[in-house]
Motif scaffolding. Sequence first.
Motif, PDB file in Angstrom:
ATOM      1  N   ILE A  41       9.061 -19.180   1.055  1.00 26.22           N
ATOM      2  CA  ILE A  41       8.145 -18.570   2.019  1.00 26.22           C
ATOM      3  C   ILE A  41       8.053 -17.057   1.810  1.00 26.22           C
ATOM      4  N   ALA A  42       9.054 -16.469   1.149  1.00 25.29           N
ATOM      5  CA  ALA A  42       9.046 -15.027   0.906  1.00 25.29           C
ATOM      6  C   ALA A  42       8.288 -14.647  -0.360  1.00 25.29           C
ATOM      7  N   ALA A  43       7.849 -15.618  -1.151  1.00 18.84           N
ATOM      8  CA  ALA A  43       7.127 -15.311  -2.389  1.00 18.84           C
ATOM      9  C   ALA A  43       5.786 -14.661  -2.076  1.00 18.84           C
ATOM     10  N   HIS A  44       5.294 -13.851  -3.003  1.00 23.37           N
ATOM     11  CA  HIS A  44       4.046 -13.110  -2.814  1.00 23.37           C
ATOM     12  C   HIS A  44       2.883 -14.080  -2.633  1.00 23.37           C
ATOM     13  N   GLY A  45       2.168 -13.942  -1.518  1.00 25.03           N
ATOM     14  CA  GLY A  45       1.004 -14.780  -1.251  1.00 25.03           C
ATOM     15  C   GLY A  45       1.319 -16.119  -0.636  1.00 25.03           C
ATOM     16  N   ARG A  79      -6.109 -10.056  -5.162  1.00 15.35           N
ATOM     17  CA  ARG A  79      -6.496  -8.909  -4.349  1.00 15.35           C
ATOM     18  C   ARG A  79      -5.373  -7.885  -4.188  1.00 15.35           C
ATOM     19  N   TRP A  80      -4.124  -8.363  -4.101  1.00 18.26           N
ATOM     20  CA  TRP A  80      -3.045  -7.464  -3.720  1.00 18.26           C
ATOM     21  C   TRP A  80      -1.966  -7.265  -4.784  1.00 18.26           C
ATOM     22  N   ASP A  81      -1.920  -8.112  -5.810  1.00 17.49           N
ATOM     23  CA  ASP A  81      -0.849  -8.016  -6.799  1.00 17.49           C
ATOM     24  C   ASP A  81      -1.367  -7.347  -8.067  1.00 17.49           C
TER      25      ASP A  81
END
Length: 357
Positions: free
Chosen positions: A238-242, A310-312
């Motif tokens: 759940i902590a992974a990016h996206g 979009r964010w990485d």
Amino acid sequence: MTSITPDTTPVSEVAGGVDTHQDTHTAAVIDGVGRVLGTEQFPATPAGYTALLAWMRAFGQLSRVGVEGTGVYGAGLTRLLQAEHINVIEIDRPDRKSRRFQGKSDPIDAIAAAKAALAGDRTGTPKRRDGRIEALRALRIARRSAIDQRADTQRQIKALIVTAPDALRQSLRGLSSTKLIATCAALTPDREAAADPTTATQLALRSLARRHQQLSAEIADLDELLDALVMAINPRLIAAHGVGTEIAGQLLVTAGENHDRIGSEAAFAMLCGVAPIPASSGKTTRHRLNRGGDRQANAALYRVVLCRLRWDARTRAYMERRTQDGLSKKEIIRCLKRYVARELYGLITSKDQERSA
């Protein structure tokens, strides 16, 4: 139903097959070379499951049982067989060509399941239905149903406003969705004047708006339960990016409680429908789009890719590099979904790797 009586001669090792239905299960037993030893029908109840297992064991040492629908009508039988340490194999339905030549009946399907289990053809390991992942799946079903109903309710509200009397339509049409629901829920029409079109529309809008609010409260309550459950099952995922609760929950359900049944990250990618399918012939070497697998898991990976695009920064750099290579945006997203599947598979199985270390 006509049944084949069991042979009195003991057999050292046998295999079973079960065609499952809502009220009855039809079982078949074959020997090591595929000869049919017997077929019988049992009720789909705990007592029937016990009788079915005892009947199969009467033919000899039961090595494996192929079951159709281990996650649906065969779930109860599968739990009993696994508790008895019987090797349960999930069987795909027979292909159309086989059915066209052999016909269709419950005993025929049970025999086909037994033969498929014996040969290891079109088989898989069934998911376990007795852990936290099963609890997660049940809660997600309720949440998805509430979300679908809430969306339908909102569409119905807006459709009613389109055909509402002019004065009512003008007062509601410019509101945002949130304000619209609150305004409609606070309407106070006169129930005695329900024969009037304006009053009837107001009553309908109030009913739909309050239903929307109840569903929103239900979704919020389920989200609270799901957040805690997913965090307890796999906090690293759940902590992974996206990846959030929704995506992590879907991928955990897709993998199952016993995700060791998925032998590799390539198998997980195939399960999610993101592994390219070879489509080469002669001098042509190519791959085609995979339209199989779990489409909900495929959609979850797609949302992860969109978020990272979009964010990485690393993902955006990959997009630019592959665009210069001549790939289209759709092709690049397909490649990224494959990479994301590999990364998240490692997080899903990380606890198993820690135990083995």
